[in-house]
Motif scaffolding. Structure first.
Motif, PDB file in Angstrom:
ATOM      1  N   SER A 213       0.820  -1.277  -0.073  1.00  0.00           N
ATOM      2  CA  SER A 213      -0.124  -0.223  -0.014  1.00  0.00           C
ATOM      3  C   SER A 213       0.892   1.554  -0.416  1.00  0.00           C
ATOM      4  O   SER A 213       0.854   2.404  -0.600  1.00  0.00           O
ATOM      5  N   PHE A 217       1.014   4.060  -3.045  1.00  0.00           N
ATOM      6  CA  PHE A 217       0.721   5.389  -2.646  1.00  0.00           C
ATOM      7  C   PHE A 217       1.795   6.681  -3.244  1.00  0.00           C
ATOM      8  O   PHE A 217       1.483   6.839  -3.595  1.00  0.00           O
ATOM      9  N   SER A 221       0.686   8.433  -6.161  1.00  0.00           N
ATOM     10  CA  SER A 221      -0.289   9.181  -5.940  1.00  0.00           C
ATOM     11  C   SER A 221      -0.781  10.706  -6.153  1.00  0.00           C
ATOM     12  O   SER A 221      -1.565  11.090  -6.814  1.00  0.00           O
ATOM     13  N   ASP A 277      -9.237   4.752   1.916  1.00  0.00           N
ATOM     14  CA  ASP A 277      -9.446   4.038   0.627  1.00  0.00           C
ATOM     15  C   ASP A 277     -10.885   3.807  -0.166  1.00  0.00           C
ATOM     16  O   ASP A 277     -10.708   4.480  -1.305  1.00  0.00           O
ATOM     17  N   LEU A 298      -5.922   9.929   5.839  1.00  0.00           N
ATOM     18  CA  LEU A 298      -5.053   8.333   5.123  1.00  0.00           C
ATOM     19  C   LEU A 298      -3.951   8.345   5.608  1.00  0.00           C
ATOM     20  O   LEU A 298      -2.945   7.755   6.316  1.00  0.00           O
ATOM     21  N   ARG A 354      -8.804   5.604 -10.080  1.00  0.00           N
ATOM     22  CA  ARG A 354      -9.574   4.391  -8.928  1.00  0.00           C
ATOM     23  C   ARG A 354      -8.410   3.403  -8.906  1.00  0.00           C
ATOM     24  O   ARG A 354      -8.782   2.680  -7.499  1.00  0.00           O
ATOM     25  N   PHE A 357      -6.424   3.049  -5.752  1.00  0.00           N
ATOM     26  CA  PHE A 357      -6.556   3.420  -4.101  1.00  0.00           C
ATOM     27  C   PHE A 357      -7.776   1.955  -3.605  1.00  0.00           C
ATOM     28  O   PHE A 357      -8.366   1.093  -2.591  1.00  0.00           O
ATOM     29  N   MET A 360      -5.034  -0.797  -2.941  1.00  0.00           N
ATOM     30  CA  MET A 360      -4.727  -0.032  -1.588  1.00  0.00           C
ATOM     31  C   MET A 360      -5.614  -0.757  -0.512  1.00  0.00           C
ATOM     32  O   MET A 360      -5.466  -1.429   0.944  1.00  0.00           O
ATOM     33  N   ALA A 361      -6.905  -0.663  -0.756  1.00  0.00           N
ATOM     34  CA  ALA A 361      -8.478  -1.183  -0.243  1.00  0.00           C
ATOM     35  C   ALA A 361      -7.924  -2.621   0.199  1.00  0.00           C
ATOM     36  O   ALA A 361      -8.422  -3.089   1.881  1.00  0.00           O
ATOM     37  N   HIS A 364      -5.057  -3.297   2.320  1.00  0.00           N
ATOM     38  CA  HIS A 364      -5.838  -2.882   3.808  1.00  0.00           C
ATOM     39  C   HIS A 364      -6.813  -3.541   4.772  1.00  0.00           C
ATOM     40  O   HIS A 364      -6.779  -3.566   5.556  1.00  0.00           O
TER      41      HIS A 364
END
Length: 419
Positions: A213, A217, A221, A277, A298, A354, A357, A360-361, A364
Motif C-alpha cells: 500500500s 501510494f 498518488s 481508500d 489517510l 481509482r 485506492f 490499497m483497500a 488494508h
C-alpha cells in the motif's frame, strides 16, 4: 546542546540536501511522466524500480563501504544519483526511467545508511534521542520542501531535474570537507524470516501488505491527483500532506499502542485507512479541500503502520535482536513495496485512476482481517513486558542503519522511567 550539534552539523546539512533532492526526484517523475503520456503501468514500474534499488542498496552498501570507505562511498552515491536525474531529463521514456530510478533508489539508500552510521557513531547515550529527533525533523522538512518546490515552476521543463541534481551534488560538499572520523562498519541487513514470523506473525504479514500500500501510494498518488483534475499546487500538497500528518499522528498512536494491544491499534489504523481508500474510490474528489482533508487522514494511518509493526515485533524480541529484527522487517516491507506499484499501476491501467485506492483497500482489508484474527489466537502481551514505542521516519526512507541509530525501545523505556 550546541556543543553536541556543531560537530555533526556538516552531516545534518548533507542529509538535508540529500532528502531535498530525493523529494524533488520522487514527485517530478510521476508528474512529468503523466504529462508525457506514460501509461500507469509504466509509472508503476518506475516505482518498482526504486524499491528494487532501495532494497539492494540496503543490502550491498555495507560491503562497498568496507572496501572503499565512507566518504568515497557517499560521494559515489550522491554523484550517481545526480547523474541518474540528469539522464532522466535527457532520456524521456519509461524504459530508461525504470533502471535510472532503480539507480536512484540504490544510491539514496546507500547514502542515507552512511549518514546514519556517522551520526550514530557521534551520538552517546545522553544525546542519541535528541540527535535522532533532529535528524528526523530535518528529513521531514527537507523531503516535504523538495516536493513542495514543484509549486514554483513548470514540471514539463528542465528546472526541477537540474535542481535535484544540483542538490545531490551539494550533498557531497559537507561530508567531503568534514573532519568527522569514519564510523564503525555499517549494519548488514539480513532476513531471518522464520525467526521473525515465529516471534510475530502479524509483523511479517502486515509489513508485506503495508509495503504494497505504501509503495503504491508513494509512487502513484500524484498520478491519481492529476487524473481527478487537481492542479499542480494541489498535486504537490496531495503528496506532501500525508507525510506531515503521519509525523503528527505517530506520537498519540504510539502512546495508545503502549497502553493497549498494539494489534488492536494496528487494526484501527487499517480501518481508518480503508475508509479513506473507499472515499477516494467512490468520490474521486476534484475539490482540493476535500481531497487534502481525506488524504491527511489517510497519511496519518498509512505511514504509522510500519512503526507500529516494528514496535510489536520488538515486543517479542530480545534487546540484542532489535537491530536484526528491524532490518528483517524492513526487507519484508521492501518486498511489498516492489509489488505494490506494479499491481496498482496495472489496476489503474485497467480500471482507471481509482485502481490505486482499490489496490490499497485490498491490502488494508488483509492487514485488518489478519490482525484481528491473530488477536483470537495469541493473548496480548502485558503492558509491563512491552517495549516503548519509538517514533521512526517513514519506512520508504528508513534503512537497517536507522534502527542502529535510533534510541532503542529499552533505552526509551528507561528514559521514560527516569522522567
Amino acid at each position: 546542546m550546541t556543543r553536541k550539534i556543531l560537530p555533526i552539523a556538516a552531516l545534518l546539512l548533507g542529509s538535508a540536501f540529500l532528502l531535498f533532492a530525493g523529494g524533488i526526484n520522487a514527485l517530478i517523475l510521476p508528474v512529468r511522466g503523466a504529462g508525457e503520456g506514460f501509461s500507469s503501468f509504466s509509472l508503476g514500474l518506475i516505482g518498482t524500480g526504486w524499491a528494487v534499488g532501495y532494497v539492494l542498496g540496503c543490502v550491498l552498501t555495507p560491503g562497498l563501504v568496507a572496501r572503499v570507505g565512507h566518504i568515497r562511498s557517499f560521494s559515489v552515491m550522491a554523484a550517481v544519483a545526480g547523474i541518474a536525474v540528469l539522464l532522466s531529463l535527457l532520456l524521456i521514456t519509461p524504459w530508461a526511467w525504470i533502471p535510472l530510478r532503480a539507480m536512484s533508489g540504490f544510491c539514496f539508500a546507500g547514502a542515507a545508511m552512511i549518514v546514519e552510521g556517522w551520526l550514530s557513531e557521534r551520538s552517546d547515550a545522553q544525546s542519541r534521542g535528541m540527535i535522532f529527533g533532529i535528524y528526523m525533523t530535518i528529513n521531514l522538512v527537507a523531503t516535504t520542501a523538495g516536493q513542495m518546490i514543484l509549486m514554483a515552476g513548470d514540471p514539463m521543463g528542465h528546472m526541477f531535474f537540474v535542481l535535484a541534481a544540483m542538490f545531490y551534488m551539494l550533498a557531497l560538499i559537507p561530508t567531503a570537507v568534514s573532519s568527522s572520523a569514519s564510523p564503525q562498519p555499517l549494519v548488514q541487513a539480513r532476513l531471518n524470516l522464520h525467526e521473525l514470523y515465529r516471534n510475530s506473525p502479524v509483523a511479517v504479514v502486515a509489513a508485506f501488505f503495508v509495503g504494497i500500500s505504501n509503495g503504491a501510494f508513494g509512487t502513484l498518488s500524484a498520478v491519481y491527483a492529476t487524473g481527478i483534475g487537481l492542479d499542480l499546487n494541489s498535486v504537490a500538497l496531495f503528496a506532501s500532506v500525508p507525510i506531515l500528518a503521519a509525523a503528527v499522528a505517530q506520537v498519540p498512536i504510539g502512546m495508545l499502542s503502549d497502553r493497549f494491544d498494539r494489534r488492536l491499534v494496528l487494526f484501527s489504523t487499517a480501518v481508518i485507512a480503508l475508509g479513506a481508500d473507499l472515499y477516494f474510490v467512490a468520490a474521486q474528489p476534484d475539490e482540493a479541500v476535500f481531497a487534502l482533508l481525506a488524504v491527511s487522514l489517510l497519511g496519518a494511518a498509512l505511514f504509522t503502520m510500519y512503526p507500529l509493526l516494528l514496535a510489536h515485533a520488538n515486543d517479542f524480541a530480545s534487546p540484542d535482536d532489535y537491530v536484526l529484527t528491524s532490518g528483517s522487517l524492513l526487507l519484508v516491507f521492501g518486498a511489498g513495496a516492489i509489488f505494490g506499484p506494479l499491481i496498482a499501476g496495472t489496476a489503474m491501467e485497467t480500471i482507471g485512476v481509482r485502481g490505486l485506492f482499490m489496490t490499497m483497500a485490498a491490502a488494508h482489508v488483509v492487514i485488518g482481517a489478519y490482525t484481528l484474527w491473530r488477536t483470537t489466537v495469541r493473548a496480548p502481551l502485558p503492558i509491563e513486558e512491552k517495549a516503548v514505542f519509538v517514533a521512526m521516519p517513514i519506512a520508504r526512507t528508513s534503512t537497517p542503519q536507522t534502527a542502529e541509530f535510533a534510541p532503542t525501545p529499552a533505552g526509551a523505556d528507561q528514559e521514560a522511567e527516569a522522567h
